[in-house]
Design a protein around this motif. Sequence first.
Motif, PDB file in Angstrom:
ATOM      1  N   VAL A  90      -8.081  -7.692  -0.923  1.00 34.03           N
ATOM      2  CA  VAL A  90      -7.365  -6.125  -0.905  1.00 34.03           C
ATOM      3  C   VAL A  90      -5.973  -6.179  -1.310  1.00 34.03           C
ATOM      4  CG1 VAL A  90      -6.718  -4.338   0.339  1.00 34.03           C
ATOM      5  CG2 VAL A  90      -8.899  -5.480   0.790  1.00 34.03           C
ATOM      6  N   GLU A  91      -4.916  -7.335  -1.264  1.00 39.14           N
ATOM      7  CA  GLU A  91      -3.637  -7.631  -1.736  1.00 39.14           C
ATOM      8  C   GLU A  91      -3.442  -7.758  -2.673  1.00 39.14           C
ATOM      9  OE1 GLU A  91      -1.283 -10.240   0.854  1.00 39.14           O
ATOM     10  OE2 GLU A  91      -1.177  -9.214   2.912  1.00 39.14           O
ATOM     11  N   GLY A  92      -5.038  -8.316  -3.660  1.00 37.75           N
ATOM     12  CA  GLY A  92      -4.449  -8.625  -5.254  1.00 37.75           C
ATOM     13  C   GLY A  92      -4.613  -7.593  -5.429  1.00 37.75           C
ATOM     14  N   LEU A  93      -5.749  -7.152  -5.132  1.00 39.32           N
ATOM     15  CA  LEU A  93      -6.395  -5.424  -5.529  1.00 39.32           C
ATOM     16  C   LEU A  93      -5.044  -4.931  -6.155  1.00 39.32           C
ATOM     17  CD1 LEU A  93     -10.256  -5.269  -4.736  1.00 39.32           C
ATOM     18  CD2 LEU A  93      -8.980  -6.989  -7.284  1.00 39.32           C
ATOM     19  N   ALA A  94      -5.185  -4.137  -4.861  1.00 40.36           N
ATOM     20  CA  ALA A  94      -3.589  -3.797  -4.262  1.00 40.36           C
ATOM     21  C   ALA A  94      -2.569  -3.979  -5.900  1.00 40.36           C
ATOM     22  CB  ALA A  94      -3.016  -3.108  -3.202  1.00 40.36           C
ATOM     23  N   GLU A  95      -1.851  -4.790  -5.390  1.00 40.40           N
ATOM     24  CA  GLU A  95      -0.615  -5.671  -5.905  1.00 40.40           C
ATOM     25  C   GLU A  95      -0.802  -5.397  -7.289  1.00 40.40           C
ATOM     26  OE1 GLU A  95       0.176  -9.379  -4.909  1.00 40.40           O
ATOM     27  OE2 GLU A  95       1.110  -8.241  -2.432  1.00 40.40           O
ATOM     28  N   THR A  96      -1.702  -5.601  -8.953  1.00 40.20           N
ATOM     29  CA  THR A  96      -2.131  -6.074  -9.970  1.00 40.20           C
ATOM     30  C   THR A  96      -2.763  -4.430 -10.650  1.00 40.20           C
ATOM     31  OG1 THR A  96      -4.507  -5.975  -9.688  1.00 40.20           O
ATOM     32  CG2 THR A  96      -3.268  -8.424  -9.688  1.00 40.20           C
ATOM     33  N   GLY A  97      -2.513  -3.472  -9.269  1.00 41.21           N
ATOM     34  CA  GLY A  97      -2.913  -1.889 -10.350  1.00 41.21           C
ATOM     35  C   GLY A  97      -4.422  -1.344  -9.998  1.00 41.21           C
ATOM     36  N   ALA A  98      -5.286  -2.724  -9.672  1.00 40.75           N
ATOM     37  CA  ALA A  98      -6.944  -2.511  -9.817  1.00 40.75           C
ATOM     38  C   ALA A  98      -7.438  -0.994  -8.973  1.00 40.75           C
ATOM     39  CB  ALA A  98      -7.303  -3.565  -9.890  1.00 40.75           C
ATOM     40  N   VAL A  99      -6.461  -0.875  -8.103  1.00 43.10           N
ATOM     41  CA  VAL A  99      -6.664  -0.157  -6.772  1.00 43.10           C
ATOM     42  C   VAL A  99      -6.695   1.826  -7.882  1.00 43.10           C
ATOM     43  CG1 VAL A  99      -6.813   1.027  -4.816  1.00 43.10           C
ATOM     44  CG2 VAL A  99      -6.370  -1.623  -5.152  1.00 43.10           C
ATOM     45  N   ARG A 100      -7.117   2.383  -8.122  1.00 46.65           N
ATOM     46  CA  ARG A 100      -6.910   3.686  -8.354  1.00 46.65           C
ATOM     47  C   ARG A 100      -6.827   5.097  -7.486  1.00 46.65           C
ATOM     48  NH1 ARG A 100     -11.664   3.654 -11.212  1.00 46.65           N
ATOM     49  NH2 ARG A 100     -12.762   5.204 -10.423  1.00 46.65           N
ATOM     50  N   PRO A 101      -5.388   6.075  -7.058  1.00 42.76           N
ATOM     51  CA  PRO A 101      -5.495   6.999  -5.956  1.00 42.76           C
ATOM     52  C   PRO A 101      -6.642   6.945  -6.106  1.00 42.76           C
ATOM     53  CG  PRO A 101      -3.429   6.412  -7.977  1.00 42.76           C
ATOM     54  CD  PRO A 101      -4.674   6.540  -7.962  1.00 42.76           C
ATOM     55  N   LEU A 117      -7.180  -2.328   4.946  1.00 44.49           N
ATOM     56  CA  LEU A 117      -7.404  -2.228   3.848  1.00 44.49           C
ATOM     57  C   LEU A 117      -5.237  -1.068   3.037  1.00 44.49           C
ATOM     58  CD1 LEU A 117     -10.802  -0.559   3.845  1.00 44.49           C
ATOM     59  CD2 LEU A 117      -9.750  -2.707   2.465  1.00 44.49           C
ATOM     60  N   ASP A 118      -4.459  -1.708   3.956  1.00 46.16           N
ATOM     61  CA  ASP A 118      -3.443  -0.625   3.933  1.00 46.16           C
ATOM     62  C   ASP A 118      -2.668  -0.756   2.991  1.00 46.16           C
ATOM     63  OD1 ASP A 118      -3.555   0.530   6.520  1.00 46.16           O
ATOM     64  OD2 ASP A 118      -2.120  -0.252   7.723  1.00 46.16           O
ATOM     65  N   PRO A 119      -2.575  -2.204   2.669  1.00 49.30           N
ATOM     66  CA  PRO A 119      -2.249  -2.214   0.506  1.00 49.30           C
ATOM     67  C   PRO A 119      -2.514  -1.702  -0.072  1.00 49.30           C
ATOM     68  CG  PRO A 119      -2.852  -4.659   1.795  1.00 49.30           C
ATOM     69  CD  PRO A 119      -3.497  -3.665   2.220  1.00 49.30           C
ATOM     70  N   ALA A 120      -4.292  -1.180  -0.117  1.00 47.79           N
ATOM     71  CA  ALA A 120      -4.679  -0.051  -1.018  1.00 47.79           C
ATOM     72  C   ALA A 120      -4.694   1.239  -0.588  1.00 47.79           C
ATOM     73  CB  ALA A 120      -6.188  -0.330  -1.081  1.00 47.79           C
ATOM     74  N   LEU A 121      -4.231   1.273   0.691  1.00 52.16           N
ATOM     75  CA  LEU A 121      -3.708   2.543   1.275  1.00 52.16           C
ATOM     76  C   LEU A 121      -2.629   3.759   0.392  1.00 52.16           C
ATOM     77  CD1 LEU A 121      -4.574   5.565   3.493  1.00 52.16           C
ATOM     78  CD2 LEU A 121      -3.213   4.323   4.663  1.00 52.16           C
ATOM     79  N   ARG A 122      -1.848   2.151   0.401  1.00 55.56           N
ATOM     80  CA  ARG A 122      -0.456   3.157  -0.205  1.00 55.56           C
ATOM     81  C   ARG A 122      -0.502   2.616  -1.480  1.00 55.56           C
ATOM     82  NH1 ARG A 122       0.564  -1.160   3.855  1.00 55.56           N
ATOM     83  NH2 ARG A 122       0.637  -2.857   2.783  1.00 55.56           N
ATOM     84  N   VAL A 123      -1.364   2.850  -2.259  1.00 54.00           N
ATOM     85  CA  VAL A 123      -1.620   3.277  -3.666  1.00 54.00           C
ATOM     86  C   VAL A 123      -2.179   4.280  -4.060  1.00 54.00           C
ATOM     87  CG1 VAL A 123      -0.365   0.476  -4.445  1.00 54.00           C
ATOM     88  CG2 VAL A 123      -3.254   1.339  -4.569  1.00 54.00           C
ATOM     89  N   GLY A 124      -2.429   4.855  -2.872  1.00 50.24           N
ATOM     90  CA  GLY A 124      -3.443   5.699  -2.703  1.00 50.24           C
ATOM     91  C   GLY A 124      -4.733   6.269  -2.722  1.00 50.24           C
ATOM     92  N   ALA A 125      -5.535   4.941  -2.291  1.00 45.73           N
ATOM     93  CA  ALA A 125      -7.104   4.424  -1.954  1.00 45.73           C
ATOM     94  C   ALA A 125      -7.657   5.089  -0.559  1.00 45.73           C
ATOM     95  CB  ALA A 125      -7.551   3.120  -1.993  1.00 45.73           C
ATOM     96  N   LEU A 126      -8.387   5.459  -0.388  1.00 47.60           N
ATOM     97  CA  LEU A 126      -9.393   6.205   0.594  1.00 47.60           C
ATOM     98  C   LEU A 126     -10.017   5.057   1.106  1.00 47.60           C
ATOM     99  CD1 LEU A 126     -10.312   9.627  -0.513  1.00 47.60           C
ATOM    100  CD2 LEU A 126      -8.357   9.225   0.128  1.00 47.60           C
ATOM    101  N   PRO A 127      -9.082   4.356   2.525  1.00 45.36           N
ATOM    102  CA  PRO A 127     -10.276   3.350   3.305  1.00 45.36           C
ATOM    103  C   PRO A 127     -11.050   3.837   4.009  1.00 45.36           C
ATOM    104  CG  PRO A 127      -7.649   4.320   4.609  1.00 45.36           C
ATOM    105  CD  PRO A 127      -8.368   4.837   3.145  1.00 45.36           C
ATOM    106  N   LEU A 128     -11.990   2.875   4.327  1.00 45.14           N
ATOM    107  CA  LEU A 128     -13.795   2.972   4.972  1.00 45.14           C
ATOM    108  C   LEU A 128     -13.793   1.746   5.493  1.00 45.14           C
ATOM    109  CD1 LEU A 128     -15.665   5.280   3.125  1.00 45.14           C
ATOM    110  CD2 LEU A 128     -13.288   6.428   5.193  1.00 45.14           C
ATOM    111  N   ALA A 129     -14.024   1.153   6.679  1.00 45.27           N
ATOM    112  CA  ALA A 129     -14.802   0.489   6.695  1.00 45.27           C
ATOM    113  C   ALA A 129     -15.969   1.082   7.643  1.00 45.27           C
ATOM    114  CB  ALA A 129     -13.415  -0.171   8.345  1.00 45.27           C
TER     115      ALA A 129
END
Length: 312
Positions: A90-101, A117-129
């Motif tokens: 998750v951290e890697g995907l968020a840091e490389t800009g792969a995650v879209r808002p 999933l907080d790293p992805a949440l911070r770039v606008g993703a919608l997190p679900l477990a």
Amino acid sequence: MSTFQQPDPQDRPARLTVGVVGAGRVGPALAASLQLAGHRPVAVSGVSDASRRRAAQLLPDVPLVPPAEVLERADLVLLTVPDDTLPGLVEGLAETGAVRPGQLLVHTSGRYGAKVLDPALRVGALPLALHPAMTFTGTPVDVQRLAGCSFGVTAPEELRLAAEALVIEMGGEPEWIAEEMRPLYHAALALGANHLVTLVAQSLELLRASGVEAPDRMLGPLLGAALDNALRSGDAALTGPVARGDAGTVAAHVEQLRKHAPQAVAGYLAMARATADRALAHGLLKPEFAQDLLGVLAEGTDRADGTEGDAR
């Protein structure tokens, strides 16, 4: 008999494009189930030959691409990787800009809630477990088993309805699990399901060693009845020599296990002690029988630990 038939996905427009990162046993089955609900799998990532075979079987014609490209193509991304791999992924995907808002990012780990999933949440993703409480084989039978399967659901409150709707679309039953309770929830499932496999496998081995030609045929009805009784009645379903306080029988079991299957002794003693404690607490094991039984179990544990009790 029910006459319900799953609607043909060709009869309705697809609503979300679906990607899978990690083509283990879980991801392709969930994506195939979402496809039956009208969504459209568009990409899957997998490294091993087994992963590629699973993807080809359950998601034919869906291209295999790197994880970043999966996220580029999909509105809904299933992160179905081992628990210990998930945070770094998750951290890697968020840091490389792969995650879209606005992208739905779903993980299937039982251990983690939505905060991983907080790293992805911070770039606008919608997190679900969404964790399916089911064992998977990596074959098409898994899609059928999702019908009626409970899912442990954790998500931000504003996404709760969306998370539960996805579970229902896959034929599952959503069960809300608070973020801080996820590890306990997962421990309960591991205790019941994973350890059950170990117990059954050991029992099969011991029956074969005792000369039973078809141990699976012998155990099937017995274990089925025991499971049904336990689900219906809990501790009241306890039977057998430990619950009765038959110390002599338990001692004979331990002796034979030491002789023929020493690797099974520690597990037998641990489960017998846990059974005795529960039987005592629920009034099934009479106190007058408990003392001798607990003595046998204590002696067996001392020997398993390499000690011989009190050396005074």
